[in-house]
Design an enzyme around this catalytic site. Structure first.
Site, mmCIF file in Angstrom:
data_model
loop_
_atom_site.group_PDB
_atom_site.id
_atom_site.type_symbol
_atom_site.label_atom_id
_atom_site.label_comp_id
_atom_site.label_asym_id
_atom_site.label_seq_id
_atom_site.Cartn_x
_atom_site.Cartn_y
_atom_site.Cartn_z
ATOM 1 C CE LYS A 13 1.078 -18.241 -1.319
ATOM 2 N NZ LYS A 13 0.275 -19.364 -1.199
ATOM 3 C CE1 TYR A 41 -3.193 -2.706 0.151
ATOM 4 C CE2 TYR A 41 -3.942 -2.105 2.270
ATOM 5 C CZ TYR A 41 -4.059 -2.682 1.027
ATOM 6 O OH TYR A 41 -5.312 -3.796 0.947
ATOM 7 C CG ASP A 66 -12.378 -5.870 5.729
ATOM 8 O OD1 ASP A 66 -12.453 -5.206 6.493
ATOM 9 O OD2 ASP A 66 -12.479 -5.215 4.438
ATOM 10 C CG ASP A 108 -7.518 -3.957 3.769
ATOM 11 O OD1 ASP A 108 -8.385 -3.914 4.279
ATOM 12 O OD2 ASP A 108 -7.182 -3.018 2.681
ATOM 13 C CG ASP A 124 -2.905 -19.972 0.388
ATOM 14 O OD1 ASP A 124 -2.343 -20.225 1.241
ATOM 15 O OD2 ASP A 124 -2.418 -20.633 -0.678
#
Length: 371
Positions: free
Chosen positions: A189, A142, A249, A245, A221
């Site tokens: 990851k 970001y 959510d 993020d 994942d």
């Protein structure tokens, strides 16, 4: 206790839900003998409309000098639906995080038995769910270099992390885990990404200093899947910016409503407290938004100020409304109460004014909350 609180109402339902949190904070001040001074600031689409900037310098100055920040929400469809917009509400939030060095976002996720029927998960998978997600907030993709080729056919978003960025948020997560069930899960990851391998190395090195905390590692994942299959396995979840993020959510739906969950963003300067929901402009001004996420964010703000008894009373007030069926439209589409009525009830609970019975008929027409 006298404290200065910066208030950023923001956009959409932000002003409505934040107003309820101010009610609750005023009730806390009245009952426990505190004084809270509020300074209202601009950010988001509202700030763009009024000043041309998503984050005016005056807002940064007020936030830097405040003891805490209470924030509503930002965002507006006219910017969401315009990919060519050069100035966006979200730019203000990213800039504020950088200006205040808010490097850690903390999102508690728990369940309420009275809302289990709203969750997509089976009731047996909801029992005992109590986790906190630590998301690194000022690094990663970001905030990395962004580039679009002249022909518009190729784009670049760079993901960069330094050891110091990873270490400071990891130490917070480890310390938090020590006060809970002493279990930390790093989500990364590392089988693909070099930044994830650095995250794993730093956390492995730090784990020796926190020997009482069990540490495990999970690819993102798999973590996304495990959140739905067995969320009760998690205690403290630590991860980088983009993964955090997305996963936070996803985790928010476990409780049954996006309007229920609070968050805190902390770092080197003043801490910021906000519900995790968006600005929901379709509901703005209708007095139907769920204020509980904002009110629980105010409870986290009280915890941050060292007012733990006061924070517990606010949370107990929320529990009381849920247990007695006083909920907003997102939870019950038929028998629901207004945003302001829920705020009034929790305020009355904190002020110890609620009797065993409440006049529901008066509530439905926004009269006195008490018999």
């Amino acid at each position: 206790m006298n404290k200065n609180i910066a208030v950023i109402n923001g956009d959409g339902i932000g002003p409505e839900v934040t107003k309820q949190s101010i009610k609750i904070l005023d009730a806390v001040a009245s009952r426990f003998g505190h004084a809270f001074q509020y300074t209202y600031c601009l950010m988001g689409a509202d700030a763009i409309d009024k000043t041309g900037s998503p984050l005016p310098d005056e807002t940064i100055e007020v936030c830097l000098s405040s003891d805490a920040i209470l924030f509503g929400a930002i965002g507006h469809p006219k910017y969401d639906n315009d990919p060519t917009a050069k100035v966006r509400p979200e730019q203000g939030l990213l800039k504020l995080r950088k200006s205040l060095q808010l490097f850690a976002n903390i999102r508690p996720v728990s369940t309420y038995p009275t809302l289990n029927h709203l969750s997509p998960l089976k009731p047996k998978n909801l029992e005992g769910v109590d986790m906190v997600i630590f998301r690194e907030l000022t690094g990663g993709i970001y905030f990395g270099k962004k580039q679009l080729s002249e022909d518009g056919m190729t784009a670049l978003d760079e993901c960069t992390y330094s050891r110091s960025e990873i270490e400071r948020v990891s130490r917070l997560a480890f310390t938090y885990a020590q006060g809970r069930r002493k279990h930390l899960t790093l989500v990364d990851k590392a089988n693909v990404l070099e930044t994830s391998r650095l995250w794993r190395k730093v956390v492995q090195d730090l784990s020796a200093e926190y020997a009482d905390v069990k540490v495990d590692f999970m690819f993102v994942d798999n973590a996304a899947m495990q959140l739905m299959l067995n969320p009760k396995q998690f205690d403290v979840v630590l991860t980088e910016n983009m993964f955090g993020d997305i996963l936070s959510d996803e985790a928010s739906i476990i409780s049954g409503s996006l309007g229920m969950l609070p968050s805190a963003s902390i770092g080197a300067g003043s801490a910021l407290f906000e519900p995790i929901h968006g600005s929901y402009p379709q509901a703005a001004g209708k007095d139907i938004a769920n204020p509980v996420g904002s009110i629980l964010s105010a409870a986290m703000l009280l915890d941050h100020l060292g007012l733990t008894e006061e924070a517990s009373e606010v949370r107990a007030g929320v529990e009381w409304t849920l247990t007695h069926g006083f909920v907003t439209k997102d939870i019950d589409h038929v028998n629901y109460y207004s945003t302001s009525t829920i705020g009034d009830l929790i305020r009355d609970y904190v002020e110890q004014k609620l009797p065993a019975g409440v006049d529901r008929e008066h509530l439905s027409i926004s009269k006195s909350t008490i018999i």
